[in-house]
Structures are given as structure tokens and as C-alpha cells.
Design an enzyme around this catalytic site. Structure first.
Site, mmCIF file in Angstrom:
data_model
loop_
_atom_site.group_PDB
_atom_site.id
_atom_site.type_symbol
_atom_site.label_atom_id
_atom_site.label_comp_id
_atom_site.label_asym_id
_atom_site.label_seq_id
_atom_site.Cartn_x
_atom_site.Cartn_y
_atom_site.Cartn_z
ATOM 1 N N SER A 21 38.925 41.105 29.635
ATOM 2 C CA SER A 21 39.021 39.782 30.271
ATOM 3 C C SER A 21 38.623 39.796 31.748
ATOM 4 O O SER A 21 38.376 38.739 32.318
ATOM 5 C CB SER A 21 40.442 39.236 30.153
ATOM 6 O OG SER A 21 40.917 39.312 28.838
ATOM 7 N N HIS B 130 45.812 41.450 36.927
ATOM 8 C CA HIS B 130 47.133 40.891 36.638
ATOM 9 C C HIS B 130 48.073 41.088 37.812
ATOM 10 O O HIS B 130 47.998 42.085 38.533
ATOM 11 C CB HIS B 130 47.722 41.558 35.392
ATOM 12 C CG HIS B 130 46.957 41.233 34.141
ATOM 13 N ND1 HIS B 130 47.046 40.012 33.522
ATOM 14 C CD2 HIS B 130 46.063 41.961 33.417
ATOM 15 C CE1 HIS B 130 46.246 40.002 32.450
ATOM 16 N NE2 HIS B 130 45.637 41.174 32.371
ATOM 17 N N CYS C 145 13.699 36.670 30.086
ATOM 18 C CA CYS C 145 13.561 37.830 30.980
ATOM 19 C C CYS C 145 13.620 39.155 30.233
ATOM 20 O O CYS C 145 13.219 40.176 30.768
ATOM 21 C CB CYS C 145 14.605 37.792 32.089
ATOM 22 S SG CYS C 145 16.287 38.083 31.522
#
Lengths: 413, 475
Positions: B46, B50, B439
Site C-alpha cells: 500500500s 503507519h 512509451c
């Protein structure tokens, strides 16, 4: 920082940009074309198949040949061409910021701007394709570039998802290069490509096409080894109980083209949720004064010939806007698509005299239907069609003097 | 070849450990089985820093999370890694206030600053929380960082300090004779006095190979949606639901690179290689994201991906083996592993320095290559760069505005990027909405040119090539 000044700045040097620039120059405007690639021509340069120019030039040619015709015309004219130059931003004052390896950062002051950036392909990510994330999954256009420009095949056992024109063209291209195109899957119950491409690229080679089917997930890492596919229900959701596996080393995606209007982000230009291009008037001017749009950045075309013609309208109008300060006659009415017609373009027109050609696309396959264009009490067009399909853009000419309020474009059974 | 210390595994933990050890008079080597660092768990998580409020007090997770939160911002700044201390909120419906208070109690024990906000206060921070949300627990010290760029930057800096990294060197066996470890890999045998196991999903296997403690591992896959950067304006902070036994739940968060992610799910598996997303799991996201966030935009998805959390029991395993001398472990590093990585590295560093009595060979900060994005370069600076090297004026990736110069720079970094994916992780070329459709071939061409190889030898990453067969040649 280099400052430049032009009447008309054309962003994009593909078929739309070149035709727009030529039309603008013809009106006497000073013109610059910004092209991000190292040569003019855009995607035409990799479309080495036949089928271009029949309408515009009256002869059939390949994409590079069609591009070359226009390139030579551009070279003959006094048109500034900036290659390898990327437009980074468009300002509210129509200043274009561009980056070029030879000129550095440029600020181009333009009195009008023609958007001709073309479109991009929807990707595996955009359709949230589930499974592993291996090599072997490409948009059809990327595979086409690697094949026709770089000289390599991306794989030999091929499945194609989507029946858009580039996918169909690549099915034939890969086959003639010795690849085994096993299957083409199409989510819709009809093709989004041209009928002639289904016949000439699939049927002629015995390549099966399954309508109302989609890929459910892909397998293999680091190289694709196969995929699962299933028929879809009316809700377009796959029926997993009928899921089947097919081995392949390549999945090509031809699942839609999206006008590449990133340059307009934050400018508040009206964008049609249907075409994903700008909302334009008969001059192809957007809701931003002096900014025009044409070609696949306005709406996705099937034929480059139509792109060239549309771009000429935009380019000439952009020049007139730059030189005279105005092209809009005002007194606009809206063009509304309804009853099976997905969109009609231009989306607004001004009242007046003369003829105007409307372009439209339908949302499903319709047989023996009638296209009705109505404005107030007046029926402007009532035209019978044997068949209308989403993959083929239609057109209808209207007499503007008959316009009496909003123009409704619709189908009748 | 003989080393003082071998680090097995080039994820963010291994790279951070190498970076720290490379500052000493130690001959250090990192072995990575993939063709780049940050190629597995680190590339697919993620990217959240934290705050540390939800770790069970007294665990290694709590300790390293809280310390890691202090260190990671400094490291990201020093290393020029994209990051943003944007804070996080755990959102709750009216009847869930008690759960938020329990979470806040944990925060107090863990020494983490939090505040409970009512709906109005929450909306000021995050206008797009779902309508049912009445409260949130706000943690200002949370935020986001690019996980792979952090690992790459640690790796680059480690190399500049004299550390070594060997890629595509999969560890096959670890044995010990007369106090020396023999690490057998696909690229030869390496000797070392000390081994640090940072092998991520393969951590327990490396332990077994060496004869250290045996651990049972659970692999908890999480799937994500990545949204177009046009969605970034709708999300300010990291939005969590209340945590459950399965983890911190499905979050909505900006990424340090300017996108938005929805995820992860939590699907347990016995296979450490299984990162394939599934339709079911993606549907779980479609159902759950709206519970905390009211502007889900699944139609703006540009990519889906899956990553693994490797769980060994309920806590991290960090420290020296009780069975094997000089065998250190940093395994079972599930969430909050990214945040904890710098603290784990600091801890391992201390253990090894104490053991070896190594001395610092250089002081001061060594900066890895500066990876500036085009938008961060001033107009004057850009013109000066282009005057020296025209490649700074040549945009290769149009979606993310990446120039040829940045791609070439990545290819010649201390840890060279030799694949399309490695270039992507360093420069963002191919990470935008066209996903490399335009690209990709250009990046391949640049890699082929710089490495002096034909186009059909350029790899995507993971060993697979893209251009595979030359078209028929005409004499």
C-alpha cells in the site's frame, strides 16, 4: 525559455493535425505543428495495411502512403513543424507550453489552437483484467508498432480480446507473420470494428470470433501461458460456470480508444461523456473560445478520410478566428442524440444558411431502420438504412435554414 | 568470494539493512533472486507509513512501527524518495465509536498521537468520507511513501558506500563450516561470517536451508485498484475502516506518485508466488470501498495488482537465531513492514556492529542519484539541462512526462535498471493511464541502445522478453 508567436498552433502532427494546418495556412494564417514523434504522420506510420484514402484521394493506399501525401503538402507550405515536441500545457490565454530537445522549453503564443492529439488505447488495467501480470499482454496498437516499425512479433499463440479495428488488423498481420491467432473474443453481441475488417482479417483466415464473451483471468508468470474466458450474460458479467481455458503466449487488447484530452484537464472545457472528446460547434470549436478540436481527439473515427475532412473544417475556422477574431455566428441550437443514436456531432450548431453534415454513431446493431433528423416541426432528414452498426460512423446532410430549435437525431424502426 | 556479511533478499528491509551495514568497515553483499530489488512484496503493497496506533502494545510490530515512523520520513527526505506526511483516519459509524476509543487507548500505550474527530471535523480533513461516517481517529504522523523507490534508493546508496548487490542470484543452499557460512546461489557460492535473512516470502525457506528455527508461514494476498491521477484531488489522507483480525482493512489512499489506490483484500494462500488477482477479490473491493469513501471511481482504474503479506505467527521475527550463531533474521515482515523497515535495519545494524566491533568507515550523508520529476525542475534549470543534454527535452512517457534523460540516468544508476519494469519503478515511465502502450517500445529501444543488445533481448522484468520473434526478413 523560447517565446514564439503564431496565429494557429496545431497540437499533433497526425492526419488531423496535418490537414488542419494545411487548411489554416490556406486562409493565410501563420501555423505551427507540434508533433511529439520524430516524424509527421502519427499512428498512420504503423498502419501498413491498405484501406486508406479511397474517399479523400480517390485511390486506395497504405497508412504511411496516406501520411506521406499530407507530409509532402505540409513541407511545400510555409508551415513551422516542431518535431519531438510535446505540448505540456495549454493556458487559458491559449499559450502552449512545449518541450523540445532542440529548442528547449517553448512558450507559443497562439491566437487559436487546434487540438489534434489523437487517442490512446484502453488497457488491461482499465478493464481491471484479473490474474497474473506477465509479459505477453499488450494493446493491439503497441503490438502493431513493435511489428511494423521495430520488426518483431510479440508472440506466436495469440488470443485477441475486443474486435476493434486495430485488433482485427493485427489478427491478420500476426497470422501472415506466422503466428497462430486462435480466438477473438468480443464482450458485445456485435463488433466495434468495420464489417470489411471482420471479413478480410478474420473470416478470410478462418479465425473464430466469439461474441458476448470475455476474458475472466490470465495465467502465467513471467510469460503469459494461457487465459480463462467465458460467455457473458445480458448484464455483461461472465457466466463463470461456463469458463474455459485456452493456452496462449499473447493476449492483444482491442477494447476501445479514448480521445487523449489530458491537455484540457483543469481548463473547464466541456467534454462529452459519450465521445470523451470536447463538445464542439459546426466549426469544431470547443466551449473554450478559439480552441478547436478534430480527428480522434474529438471522437474516434473509423476512416482517416473523415478525419482529414473534419480537420480541414477545424483548421480553416481556427485561421479565421485568429485573423478576424470570430467565427461563431452565435444563436446556437443543440444537436441531441436519442432513440438508438449514441451521439451526433457537432453537438451544437448556429442557425443560418447552407448545408451541414452531421456525423453520428448508433449504440447497437439496427436493421431496416430509418434515421430521422428533426428540428421543431421540420424533418431535415429521413433516410432508410439496411443496417446501422456501432462500428461504422454514419453521416447525414442537413439544410441549416430549416433548423428551428434543437436538432434531434434519432432512429425509427 | 568472502564477505563479512551477506544479506539475503532485496526488498525494502534487505536494502535498508545493506544501506546501514555499508557505512562500516565491513565487506557486505546482498543477494536477490529477481532481476531488480523491490521486485516482490515491496513493489506491491500500500505504500503507507503507519502511525503505529493499532499494533498490539509490547510487540515488535509496535516497537518498530513507532520508531520506523520517526526514521522513514528522514530517510525519504535524504534519499529524494516521493513521500507525504498526509495523516490517516480510521473511519467509524455512529455505533462504532467505542471501537475507535479502544484503538485510541492502544495509541496512548504505543506513544502515538491521535485525535477522535466528529463528522464535521472529519469532513474538514477528508470531504469524501461516506455519508454514514460519524467519527474518525486521526493520526497526523501517518502518510505515504513510494515503497519501491525507497528500497531502490537504499540499494543505490548502499552501493555508493561500497556495498555490493548481486541480482538474479537465487539462494539454493546455506551451510556452515568452521564458523563460515557458505551461501550457494544460482550465480556461485559466497562465503560470509554473518548472514542476515531478509528473504520476505521465502524467509522461512531460507531459515530451513540454513537449519535455523522452522516457522510456518501464511501468505495473505491483497488485491488493489490503482486509479488515474485525476482522482488524486478527491483523497487527502489515508482512509482506513476499523481494523479486523484479517488486518487493517480496505483503505483508500493517495500514492506518493500521485495516484489513488483502493485495497487490499485479504485472501490466505499456501503459495508464496501467488500474486495473481482474482475476479472475486476485486469484487470485494468494489463492494467495500463505498463503505468508507463516497466517490469510488472504478471506471478510472488504470491497473490492478496483488501483493503478499508474509505472516509468521502474530509478530515479526527480528533478531539473531537461537540455533545458529551469526544468523540474523528479519522475516515475517507483514504490515506495518514498510514503515518498520528503517527501524528493523537500525536494530539489525546495532546487533551486527556489536558482534563484529565494526567501525564506521565514512560519516556524513551519501546521496543517491537525484530522481527529479520534470514538474519539479524550474524552467531555467530545465533549459540549462537541455543545453547540456538534449535528452532532457525529449519526452518519452507522455502520461507521466518522463524524459529520455531520466530513463538513461536510471539505466546508469548505481544499481542499473536493465528491464522495462526496473526503468518504470525508477522513472514512472509506463505507470500512467496508457500503461506503456505508447512509451513501452520507446523505453525498450533506449534500453537496447544503452545496453548494446538487440530489441528482442530487452526484458519486461521477471525474465520475459517482449519483442520475441523477428518478422520475416526480405533479402
Amino acid at each position: 525559455m523560447r517565446n514564439m508567436d503564431f496565429d494557429v498552433a496545431v497540437i499533433g502532427g497526425g492526419p488531423a493535425g496535418m490537414a488542419a494546418a494545411l487548411a489554416a495556412r490556406k486562409q493565410g494564417a501563420t501555423v505551427v505543428i507540434l508533433e511529439r514523434d520524430s516524424r509527421l504522420g502519427g499512428i498512420l506510420n504503423q498502419c501498413i495495411h491498405q484501406g486508406f484514402g479511397l474517399h479523400y484521394f480517390g485511390e486506395e493506399m497504405t497508412g504511411p502512403e496516406y501520411a506521406d501525401r499530407f507530409r509532402k503538402m505540409v513541407e511545400k507550405e510555409d508551415i513551422a513543424v516542431m518535431l519531438e515536441s510535446m505540448a505540456l500545457a495549454l493556458g487559458e490565454d491559449k499559450t502552449v507550453t512545449a518541450l523540445s530537445p532542440s529548442l528547449g522549453l517553448c512558450k507559443i503564443k497562439a491566437r487559436s489552437v487546434v487540438l489534434a492529439m489523437g487517442c490512446r488505447e484502453r488497457t488491461a488495467g482499465a478493464i481491471a483484467l484479473a490474474g497474473s501480470r506477465p509479459a505477453g499482454i499488450y494493446t493491439a496498437g503497441m503490438a502493431q508498432k513493435i511489428c511494423n516499425i521495430d520488426g518483431y512479433l510479440v508472440g506466436k499463440d495469440v488470443v485477441i480480446l475486443g474486435s476493434g479495428d486495430i485488433g482485427l488488423i493485427m489478427a491478420r498481420r500476426m497470422t501472415t507473420e506466422g503466428a497462430n491467432v486462435k480466438l477473438v473474443l468480443e464482450l458485445a453481441p456485435y463488433s466495434s470494428g468495420l464489417k470489411r475488417n471482420i471479413v478480410q482479417c478474420l473470416d478470410d483466415y478462418g479465425i473464430p470470433l466469439k461474441y458476448s464473451h470475455t476474458v475472466t483471468r490470465v495465467e502465467g508468470y513471467p510469460r503469459l501461458t494461457g487465459l480463462y474466458y467465458a460467455p457473458v450474460g445480458e448484464d455483461k458479467k461472465p457466466i463463470l460456470s461456463e469458463e474455459r481455458f485456452i493456452s496462449c503466449d499473447t493476449l492483444l487488447l482491442s477494447v476501445g480508444l479514448i480521445p487523449e484530452n489530458d491537455l484540457l484537464n483543469g481548463l473547464g472545457v466541456n467534454i462529452s461523456p459519450v465521445t470523451q472528446g470536447a463538445v464542439v460547434d459546426e466549426n469544431r470549436m470547443t466551449s473554450m473560445e478559439g480552441v478547436f478540436s478534430c480527428g480522434n481527439v474529438l471522437h474516434v473515427h473509423d476512416l482517416v478520410d473523415n478525419v482529414s475532412q473534419e480537420a480541414e473544417i477545424a483548421g480553416a475556422a481556427a485561421a479565421r478566428y485568429a485573423l478576424d477574431g470570430g467565427v461563431c455566428k452565435g444563436d446556437f441550437v443543440n444537436v441531441v442524440a436519442r432513440d438508438g443514436v449514441r451521439y451526433a456531432l457537432p453537438q451544437r450548431i448556429s442557425r443560418g444558411e447552407g448545408k451541414l453534415r452531421l456525423f453520428f454513431r448508433v449504440g447497437d446493431v439496427y436493421k431496416n431502420c430509418r434515421l430521422i433528423v428533426q428540428s421543431g416541426e421540420n424533418t431535415l432528414v429521413s433516410k432508410k438504412f439496411m443496417v446501422l452498426a456501432p462500428g461504422e460512423m454514419g453521416s447525414a446532410d442537413i439544410d441549416i435554414s430549416l433548423v428551428d430549435g434543437d436538432v434531434v437525431v434519432r432512429l425509427e424502426k | 568470494m568472502k564477505y563479512d556479511c551477506i544479506v539475503i533478499g532485496g526488498g525494502v528491509v534487505g536494502a535498508a539493512v545493506l544501506d546501514r551495514l555499508a557505512a562500516y568497515n565491513l565487506k557486505v553483499l546482498l543477494l536477490e533472486k529477481e532481476d531488480d530489488v523491490a521486485s516482490f512484496t515491496t513493489r506491491a503493497n500500500s505504500g503507507i507509513v503507519h502511525a503505529g496506533y493499532d499494533c498490539e502494545p509490547g510487540t515488535l510490530k509496535a516497537r518498530f512501527n513507532v520508531r520506523g515512523n520517526e526514521l522513514i520520513w528522514r530517510d525519504a527526505r535524504e534519499l529524494n524518495v516521493p513521500h507525504l506526511k498526509c495523516g490517516s483516519i480510521v473511519v467509524a459509524r455512529k455505533e462504532q465509536l467505542e471501537k475507535l476509543r479502544e484503538l485510541q487507548d492502544r495509541a496512548v500505550v504505543n506513544g502515538v498521537e491521535t485525535r477522535i474527530l466528529d463528522r464535521d471535523q472529519t469532513l474538514k480533513i477528508e470531504p469524501n468520507v461516506a455519508d454514514e461516517i460519524e467519527y474518525s481517529l486521526y493520526a497526523p504522523s501517518a502518510g505515504i511513501v513510494s515503497p519501491y523507490q525507497l528500497a531502490i534508493a537504499y540499494a543505490d546508496r548502499a552501493i555508493l558506500k561500497g556495498g555490493e548487490i548481486l541480482l538474479e542470484a537465487e539462494v539454493k543452499a546455506v551451510s556452515r563450516k568452521n564458523g563460515t557460512y557458505f551461501v550457494e546461489t544460482s550465480k556461485g557460492v559466497f562465503e560470509s561470517a554473518i548472514v542476515v535473512n531478509c528473504a520476505g516470502a521465502y524467509g522461512a525457506r531460507v531459515n530451513d536451508m540454513a537449519g535455523a528455527e522452522h516457522f510456518e508461514t501464511v501468505y495473505r494476498r491483497g488485491d488493489y485498484f490503482v486509479l488515474d491521477n485525476t482522482e488524486r484531488k478527491n483523497v487527502n489522507t489515508v482512509i482506513f475502516p476499523l481494523p479486523t483480525a484479517a488486518g487493517k482493512g480496505i483503505l483508500v489512499a493517495p500514492t506518493a506518485d500521485g495516484n489513488v489506490i483502493y485495497g487490499p483484500t485479504a485472501v490466505d494462500s499456501a503459495n508464496p508466488d501467488d500474486t495473481a488477482t482474482t475476479p472475486d477479490s476485486l469484487d470485494v473491493l468494489r463492494k467495500n470501498v463505498p463503505l468508507s469513501y463516497k466517490r469510488p471511481a472504478f471506471n478510472k482504474c488504470i491497473r490492478v495488482y496483488g501483493g503478499l503479506r508474509t505472516l509468521i505467527g502474530h509478530d515479526f521475527v527480528v533478531g539473531e537465531s537461537k540455533v545458529l550463531d551469526n544468523f540474523f533474521m528479519a522475516i515475517g515482515i507483514c504490515s506495518p513492514g514498510l514503515t518498520s523497515a528503517p527501524a528493523i535495519a537500525e536494530y539489525i545494524e546495532a546487533l551486527i556492529v556489536e558482534r563484529t566491533k565494526a567501525t564506521v568507515k565514512q560519516s556524513g550523508i551519501v546521496a543517491p542519484p537525484r530522481r527529479k520529476r520534470l514538474a519539479e525542475i524550474s524552467e531555467d534549470e530545465l533549459d540549462a539541462l537541455i543545453a547540456k543534454d538534449s535528452a532532457w527535452g525529449r519526452i518519452v512517457c507522455r502520461c507521466e512526462k518522463v524524459t529520455e534523460a531520466e530513463i538513461v540516468e536510471a539505466i546508469y544508476s548505481p544499481l542499473p535498471a536493465t528491464t522495462v519494469d526496473a526503468v518504470k519503478r525508477r522513472t514512472r515511465a509506463g505507470m500512467g493511464r496508457c500503461q506503456g502502450g505508447f512509451c513501452g517500445p520507446k523505453v525498450m529501444e533506449i534500453i537496447a541502445r544503452e545496453l548494446g543488445i538487440p530489441l528482442d533481448q530487452v526484458r519486461k522484468g521477471g525474465g520475459a522478453t517482449i519483442a520475441r520473434y523477428a518478422v520475416k526478413e526480405v533479402e
